[in-house]
Design a protein around this motif. Structure first.
Motif, PDB file in Angstrom:
ATOM      1  N   LEU C  83     -20.463  15.016 -44.588  1.00 25.51           N
ATOM      2  CA  LEU C  83     -19.275  14.258 -43.924  1.00 25.51           C
ATOM      3  C   LEU C  83     -18.631  13.362 -44.981  1.00 25.51           C
ATOM      4  O   LEU C  83     -19.313  12.127 -45.369  1.00 25.51           O
ATOM      5  CB  LEU C  83     -19.833  13.703 -42.979  1.00 25.51           C
ATOM      6  CG  LEU C  83     -18.754  12.801 -41.834  1.00 25.51           C
ATOM      7  CD1 LEU C  83     -17.411  13.461 -41.689  1.00 25.51           C
ATOM      8  CD2 LEU C  83     -19.317  12.245 -40.596  1.00 25.51           C
ATOM      9  N   LEU C 134     -27.243  10.767 -51.609  1.00 24.75           N
ATOM     10  CA  LEU C 134     -27.744   9.672 -50.739  1.00 24.75           C
ATOM     11  C   LEU C 134     -27.879  10.471 -49.063  1.00 24.75           C
ATOM     12  O   LEU C 134     -27.374  11.529 -49.189  1.00 24.75           O
ATOM     13  CB  LEU C 134     -26.719   8.714 -50.844  1.00 24.75           C
ATOM     14  CG  LEU C 134     -26.668   8.006 -52.004  1.00 24.75           C
ATOM     15  CD1 LEU C 134     -25.349   6.945 -51.996  1.00 24.75           C
ATOM     16  CD2 LEU C 134     -27.907   7.255 -52.512  1.00 24.75           C
ATOM     17  N   SER C 135     -28.569   9.608 -48.339  1.00 21.27           N
ATOM     18  CA  SER C 135     -28.591   9.848 -46.881  1.00 21.27           C
ATOM     19  C   SER C 135     -27.125  10.061 -46.522  1.00 21.27           C
ATOM     20  O   SER C 135     -26.065   9.569 -46.809  1.00 21.27           O
ATOM     21  CB  SER C 135     -29.128   8.926 -46.025  1.00 21.27           C
ATOM     22  OG  SER C 135     -28.334   7.521 -46.017  1.00 21.27           O
ATOM     23  N   GLU C 136     -26.950  10.924 -45.276  1.00 20.81           N
ATOM     24  CA  GLU C 136     -25.824  11.028 -44.779  1.00 20.81           C
ATOM     25  C   GLU C 136     -25.032   9.703 -44.508  1.00 20.81           C
ATOM     26  O   GLU C 136     -23.692   9.684 -44.460  1.00 20.81           O
ATOM     27  CB  GLU C 136     -26.006  11.900 -43.391  1.00 20.81           C
ATOM     28  CG  GLU C 136     -26.176  13.448 -43.457  1.00 20.81           C
ATOM     29  CD  GLU C 136     -26.352  13.947 -41.992  1.00 20.81           C
ATOM     30  OE1 GLU C 136     -27.273  14.099 -41.450  1.00 20.81           O
ATOM     31  OE2 GLU C 136     -25.210  14.426 -41.675  1.00 20.81           O
ATOM     32  N   GLY C 137     -25.876   8.691 -43.673  1.00 18.80           N
ATOM     33  CA  GLY C 137     -24.968   7.508 -43.500  1.00 18.80           C
ATOM     34  C   GLY C 137     -24.406   6.823 -44.625  1.00 18.80           C
ATOM     35  O   GLY C 137     -23.167   6.557 -44.621  1.00 18.80           O
ATOM     36  N   ALA C 138     -25.226   6.868 -45.516  1.00 17.13           N
ATOM     37  CA  ALA C 138     -24.508   6.032 -46.686  1.00 17.13           C
ATOM     38  C   ALA C 138     -23.578   6.877 -47.432  1.00 17.13           C
ATOM     39  O   ALA C 138     -22.610   6.236 -48.081  1.00 17.13           O
ATOM     40  CB  ALA C 138     -25.854   5.942 -47.991  1.00 17.13           C
ATOM     41  N   ALA C 140     -21.547   8.753 -45.984  1.00 16.10           N
ATOM     42  CA  ALA C 140     -19.995   8.681 -45.188  1.00 16.10           C
ATOM     43  C   ALA C 140     -19.569   7.266 -45.337  1.00 16.10           C
ATOM     44  O   ALA C 140     -18.463   7.008 -45.714  1.00 16.10           O
ATOM     45  CB  ALA C 140     -20.480   8.522 -43.706  1.00 16.10           C
ATOM     46  N   ILE C 141     -20.362   6.363 -45.491  1.00 16.33           N
ATOM     47  CA  ILE C 141     -19.846   4.868 -45.629  1.00 16.33           C
ATOM     48  C   ILE C 141     -19.282   4.708 -47.080  1.00 16.33           C
ATOM     49  O   ILE C 141     -18.158   4.184 -47.204  1.00 16.33           O
ATOM     50  CB  ILE C 141     -21.035   3.751 -45.448  1.00 16.33           C
ATOM     51  CG1 ILE C 141     -21.393   3.769 -43.857  1.00 16.33           C
ATOM     52  CG2 ILE C 141     -20.687   2.516 -45.769  1.00 16.33           C
ATOM     53  CD1 ILE C 141     -22.462   2.979 -43.781  1.00 16.33           C
TER      54      ILE C 141
END
Lengths: 291, 260, 352
Positions: C83, C134-138, C140-141
């Motif tokens: 994402l 990196l992780s999905e959240g990182a 995306a951000i």
């Protein structure tokens, strides 16, 4: 640079940091407990600001802030029950992110449609008057209140998370989702509380800004960049990390304020974030165990 | 390396001084064991003793804090998991991992393409031999009929069979299985155990984490016992009964704590 | 179930290992997976014959642009599972790079356009090298931050980007082929340019997802740790797809911007990103043609629903939320699941 100026920059840094800290803490709570990256956070911050804009002329400053906090907390619970809870727990992580993004679109544009795109400011007599004098430093009362409210709120948050059973359960969930079930506190209750806290914090951040600055539907977009960076650097689920980095960023921004354009500032923050990700991908204070 | 009389090839896998802590808690301390070619080594111990962590460390999914890990005498410490897999350490996962949207055939061919030494540069004859082997594994596990179906529709037992087939079809240097028998009915347990034994007679080296005592005694030539992150004992499976410390750790306190 | 050990006929499976033999050209073009590409290309070719009004031709131009942008985003999010909010940034980077090259250098125009895509791909490679692991959240951000950063840079770096005014008066794309001068200075002529590009881009992207690399992409999306355990350097794949999508997106951005003859920082606004998101989510992340057609719908929709920008975005936001709650697999995913169930019923019903 004379001493007074330095103190002023420091005070300004604390003010900035306080706003960032409230926002970042809210994001961290929501991510830590619910594993949701809340892209609507900026929009909710803006809603809080608007709520205060309407409440404060009617009820005065302190009641206005409290009412806003309560309203936003309730909104948080509504969002949790109405939207977030309906996502399957084992579903794709991105689904919740996109859900909050859709929410942001609705809130952001709804605000423009309802209230127009232009900025507004509280009338003079509704705003806190006067200023504080700390030594030689002049701090307008409104800004001082930002710090007071932030410190009080964050202190209460600390007590909640560390001294109450439900708070400890929340921290436990954030580190190990199945553990909460073992402790016996319903995950629904924890989820509601997390959203109430997260959205409430965003709302308070917005509310404390209203008496001092202008309010507009776009205000959430500009601040969201920094707050997300703060939370990523601090570690996505860590509340203390978020708060610490928030104040650091506030200080840095205040002292670097005159130096460099908006562009260099933004680039610096972005590069700093990338640098941290290179060295410590889970963020500075995260308790995540990365595989 | 010249072969001198009596010089032995290095063991398939040699682990010494393996240590790993999470947030201040030691999941593993000073664990060491040796896996010889062609053997089935059982890694056993109560829940939470660090078995899966050890497996994660050896296969590169967790970076150990300390220790030495030698595959055929060469260090694989700190290498990326996909490189370790390509070097010949192929594993399954305790929570069965599959690609929900891809078909069983695609699972097998992905596994072969990623891992099998002959690989993608092979001639079509080699590829058709691979295809035959993949098919025979699917047939042996009763999955042939569903080969074009997405893996997401399989039952839990079928998923475990598929995961195992995808590993064994590549004939890896070492197959590392994390609780291959957990949670499945006796019929599938038999299928899995027979497959492991059959592969072993054909020379396949195994490292298996298991709780099933019957399996351990009948299939493992050697076991290593972990307890609370430390190595408690090593030896033939009978060490479970012969060594009182092991007996107590393994059977006395079994069932407390969460999954290790 | 019989234990007959016969080798399963390759044609009966959609297995990657098997390829039905046909003429080399047919195979290279994509074999039996050509599927809807030809009818779609035909439909695209027919539009100018059917649509006479120049205004609607321009809407069709937007539809073509969205088809490519939406499909590129689908590749990233639907097929690999990344994402990324940086796609909008690459539209802008491609647009600005090609605009600058055309207005400041004598570079041959087609090369300038390709360079727009190239610059976007280069930037993507640099940013991606750090972030795809990196992780999905990182992820995306950071990609979101990157887009916001680009917006700020575009507005402030007045020397290169023209600041808030941007660059305007961009010339129409032109190509001299001997005696013939091809100029895309009307909506209709621009349509031919975009149509050719769109068919080519869609073909290339479809070729990618149907290839064995495409299967690895889906594997990474469905279970990245397993893909690693199967020996795949997943971060390399992710970086490659990230850069490739940036190239296609940047090139599309260049064509988009020259059609509008102007570029300014508003190209980095969230609007485009939100449209791309809704195209993919409602179309069906991970399904190819439903997303492409969904793109056409969302290009045409604003014309049918004449409403203010903000009101439209509220509708889009609501559609996004409702879609995620009730139809997360999108229309394409729903259709595919239905076809799969039918196939399974046949498989289980009798030995096929």
């Amino acid at each position: 640079m004379d001493a007074t100026y330095t103190w002023e920059l420091l005070a300004n840094g604390v003010v900035l940091g306080s706003s960032y800290a409230l926002l970042a803490a809210g994001l961290a709570v929501i991510f830590g407990v619910l594993n949701v990256v809340n892209f609507a956070h900026g929009a909710l911050y803006m809603l809080g600001a608007f709520a205060a804009y309407f409440f404060i002329p009617l009820t005065g400053y302190w009641i206005g802030i409290l009412l806003t906090a309560a309203t936003m907390a309730i909104l948080g619970i509504v969002l949790q029950e109405g939207l977030l809870r309906r996502l399957p727990p084992d579903g794709a992580f991105s689904r919740s992110m996109l859900l909050t993004l859709g929410l942001a679109m609705i809130i952001q544009n709804g605000a423009i449609v309802l209230w127009g795109a232009g900025p507004r400011q509280l009338p003079e007599d509704s705003r806190p008057q006067g200023h504080l004098l700390l030594g030689d430093v002049i701090i307008p009362t409104g800004r001082a209140f930002i710090v007071v409210v932030a410190v009080a709120t964050l202190g209460a948050l600390y007590l909640l998370l560390n001294r109450t059973q439900v708070g400890r359960a929340m921290r436990g969930v954030s580190q190990n989702p199945t553990a909460a079930l073992v402790v016996g506190i319903s995950p629904e209750r924890i989820g509601r509380l997390a959203m109430a806290l997260g959205v409430g914090l965003a709302g308070i951040a917005g509310a404390t800004l209203t008496p001092v600055f202008t309010v507009s539907p776009q205000m959430g977009i500009t601040i969201v960049f920094k707050v997300f960076a703060i939370v990523v650097i601090g570690g996505l689920g860590s509340v203390p990390g978020a708060v610490i980095v928030a104040y650091l960023v506030g200080m840095l921004e205040s002292f670097a304020g005159g130096y460099g354009s908006a562009m260099t500032q933004s680039i610096s923050v972005f590069l700093f974030m990338i640098a941290i990700m290179l060295v410590r991908p889970q963020g500075l204070f995260s308790t995540e165990v990365r595989v | 390396m010249t072969a001198t009389l009596g010089a032995a090839a290095p063991p398939a896998l040699q682990v010494t001084g393996l240590g790993k802590s999470f947030m201040g808690v030691a999941a593993l301390s000073d664990v060491e064991f040796t896996l010889s070619t062609g053997t089935v080594l059982g890694l056993i111990g109560p829940n939470g003793s660090g078995k899966s962590t050890a497996l994660d460390c050896v296969t590169g999914f967790v970076r150990p804090d300390s220790g030495q890990i030698l595959l055929d005498g060469e260090s694989i410490f700190g290498k990326a998991p996909h490189l370790i897999a390509r070097a010949g350490l192929v594993r399954t996962f305790q929570t069965v991992k599959l690609y929900d949207q891809l078909t069983l055939d695609e699972h097998m061919s992905l596994s072969l393409r990623g891992l099998y030494k002959a690989g993608r540069s092979g001639a079509s004859r080699r590829r058709s031999a691979e295809r035959k082997r993949a098919t025979s594994w699917l047939v042996e596990f009763g999955l042939e009929q569903l080969r074009s179906a997405p893996a997401g529709i399989l039952s839990y037992g079928q998923k475990k069979l598929l995961a195992l087939a995808a590993v064994l079809v590549t004939q890896p240097r070492i197959a590392l299985l994390d609780e291959p028998l957990a949670g499945v009915n006796p019929r599938i347990i038999d299928l899995i155990r027979d497959a492991i034994l059959q592969a072993n007679t054909e020379g396949q080296t195994f490292l298996i984490i298991e709780h099933n005592v019957e399996f351990i005694t009948s299939c493992c030539s050697e076991v290593v016992v972990l307890d609370a992150g430390k190595k408690l004992a090593a030896g033939p499976p009978s060490v479970i009964w012969d060594d009182p410390a092991v007996y107590e750790a393994f059977l006395g306190r079994k069932g407390d704590g969460h999954a290790g | 179930m019989t234990a007959a050990l016969h080798v399963h006929e390759p044609e009966e499976t959609n297995d990657v290992m098997s390829r039905k033999s046909s003429s080399p050209l047919h195979k290279w073009l994509g074999g039996r997976h050509l599927g809807p590409l030809l009818p779609t290309a035909a439909a695209i070719a027919l539009v100018p014959a059917v649509v006479t009004n120049d205004y609607f031709i321009d809407v069709a131009n937007l539809a073509l642009t969205f088809m490519v942008l939406g499909t590129a985003f689908n590749l990233l999010y639907g097929y690999v599972g990344m994402l990324s909010f940086a796609q909008v940034a690459f539209v802008g980077i491609g647009g600005y790079a090609s605009s600058w090259l055309v207005t400041h250098t004598d570079l041959w125009q087609p090369v300038a356009f390709l360079a727009g895509g190239g610059v976007a791909a280069l930037v993507a490679a640099v940013v991606g090298a750090v972030t795809v692991r990196l992780s999905e959240g990182a992820f995306a951000i950071i990609t979101l931050s990157f887009t916001l950063l680009c917006a700020v840079v575009a507005a402030e770096w007045t020397g290169v980007t023209g600041g808030r005014q941007g660059i305007f008066g961009l010339p129409a794309p032109s190509l001299s082929l001997g005696p013939v001068d091809l100029v895309a200075d009307t909506p209709r002529s621009y349509y031919y340019l975009l149509a050719g590009f769109t068919v080519l881009a869609l073909w290339a992207m479809q070729r990618l997802v149907r290839s064995s690399a495409g299967t690895v992409m889906i594997a990474i999306r469905d279970n990245e740790p397993l893909a690693k355990a199967q020996g795949y350097a997943t971060n390399n794949y992710k970086l490659a797809v990230f850069s490739f999508c940036a190239f296609v997106t940047g090139l599309t951005g260049a064509l988009h911007v020259f059609r509008l003859t102007t570029i300014d920082p508003s190209i980095f606004d969230f609007y485009l990103m939100q449209v791309m998101l809704i195209i993919v989510i409602l179309g069906g992340a991970g399904t190819f043609w439903p997303v492409a057609y969904s793109a056409v719908l969302f290009a045409v929709l604003p014309e049918m629903l004449r409403m203010a920008d903000e009101a439209r975005l509220i509708v889009y936001g609501a559609l996004l939320v409702l879609g995620l709650l009730f139809l997360p697999q999108g229309v394409g995913g729903f259709l595919r699941a239905r076809a799969m169930n039918r196939q399974l019923r046949d498989m289980r019903g009798g030995r096929s």
